[in-house]
Design a protein around this motif. Structure first.
Motif, PDB file in Angstrom:
ATOM      1  N   ASN A   1     -10.504  -8.227  -1.114  1.00  0.00           N
ATOM      2  CA  ASN A   1     -11.021  -7.787   0.183  1.00  0.00           C
ATOM      3  C   ASN A   1     -12.520  -7.490   0.126  1.00  0.00           C
ATOM      4  OD1 ASN A   1      -8.541  -8.012   1.481  1.00  0.00           O
ATOM      5  ND2 ASN A   1      -7.936  -5.922   0.947  1.00  0.00           N
TER       6      ASN A   1
ATOM      7  N   ARG B   1      -5.881 -11.876  -2.798  1.00  0.00           N
ATOM      8  CA  ARG B   1      -7.151 -11.768  -2.088  1.00  0.00           C
ATOM      9  C   ARG B   1      -7.979 -10.637  -2.659  1.00  0.00           C
ATOM     10  NH1 ARG B   1      -6.176 -10.851   4.128  1.00  0.00           N
ATOM     11  NH2 ARG B   1      -8.418 -10.414   4.127  1.00  0.00           N
TER      12      ARG B   1
ATOM     13  N   ILE C   1     -14.601  -9.025   9.234  1.00  0.00           N
ATOM     14  CA  ILE C   1     -13.452  -8.808   8.363  1.00  0.00           C
ATOM     15  C   ILE C   1     -12.172  -8.707   9.170  1.00  0.00           C
ATOM     16  CG2 ILE C   1     -12.356  -7.171   6.794  1.00  0.00           C
ATOM     17  CD1 ILE C   1     -15.089  -6.574   5.638  1.00  0.00           C
TER      18      ILE C   1
ATOM     19  N   ASN D   1     -13.938 -10.710   0.602  1.00  0.00           N
ATOM     20  CA  ASN D   1     -13.377 -11.426   1.740  1.00  0.00           C
ATOM     21  C   ASN D   1     -12.963 -12.837   1.344  1.00  0.00           C
ATOM     22  OD1 ASN D   1     -12.467 -11.011   4.302  1.00  0.00           O
ATOM     23  ND2 ASN D   1     -14.396 -11.499   5.324  1.00  0.00           N
TER      24      ASN D   1
ATOM     25  N   TYR E   1      -4.321  -8.211   4.927  1.00  0.00           N
ATOM     26  CA  TYR E   1      -5.359  -7.354   4.327  1.00  0.00           C
ATOM     27  C   TYR E   1      -4.726  -6.275   3.456  1.00  0.00           C
ATOM     28  CZ  TYR E   1      -9.638  -4.589   4.038  1.00  0.00           C
ATOM     29  OH  TYR E   1     -10.744  -3.905   3.575  1.00  0.00           O
TER      30      TYR E   1
END
Length: 117
Positions: free
Chosen positions: A73, A71, A28, A76, A53
């Protein structure tokens, strides 16, 4: 080793919409920054948008107000929602990820976006 797999793209009429996805497997931390570049025939590759992120976002001026990057997270995965597409958006779109400034980018396989009537 992080791998990126892109999906989405295709042929759409001017004014239409497409959604690109970029799923990452692996570390990550290596995907702290995710985004897209694009390359049109005969032109240099240009940055389209990226997201960190933490959710900080940057767009190239030509797509502001039309494209939205996001996104998930937990998955991912990054997404690029492209609305009000124009013929000049026609290009191969490459997803990328990098740990941060000064680190090498990891690239997806690229996906073709064609905007034409």
């Amino acid at each position: 080793q992080v791998q990126l797999v892109e999906s989405g793209g295709g042929l759409v009429q001017p004014g239409g919409s497409l959604r690109l996805s970029c799923g990452a497997s692996g570390s990550i931390i290596s995907t702290n920054i995710m985004g897209w570049y694009r390359q049109a025939p005969g032109k240099e590759r240009e940055l389209v948008a990226f997201i960190t992120y933490g959710g900080s976002i940057t767009y190239v001026d030509s797509v502001k107000g039309r494209f939205t990057i996001s996104r998930d997270n937990a998955k991912n995965t990054a997404y690029l929602q492209m609305n009000s597409l124009k013929p000049e958006d026609t290009a191969v779109y490459y997803c990328y990820a990098r740990r941060g400034l000064g680190y090498s980018a990891i690239w997806g396989q690229g996906t073709q976006v064609a905007v034409s009537s």
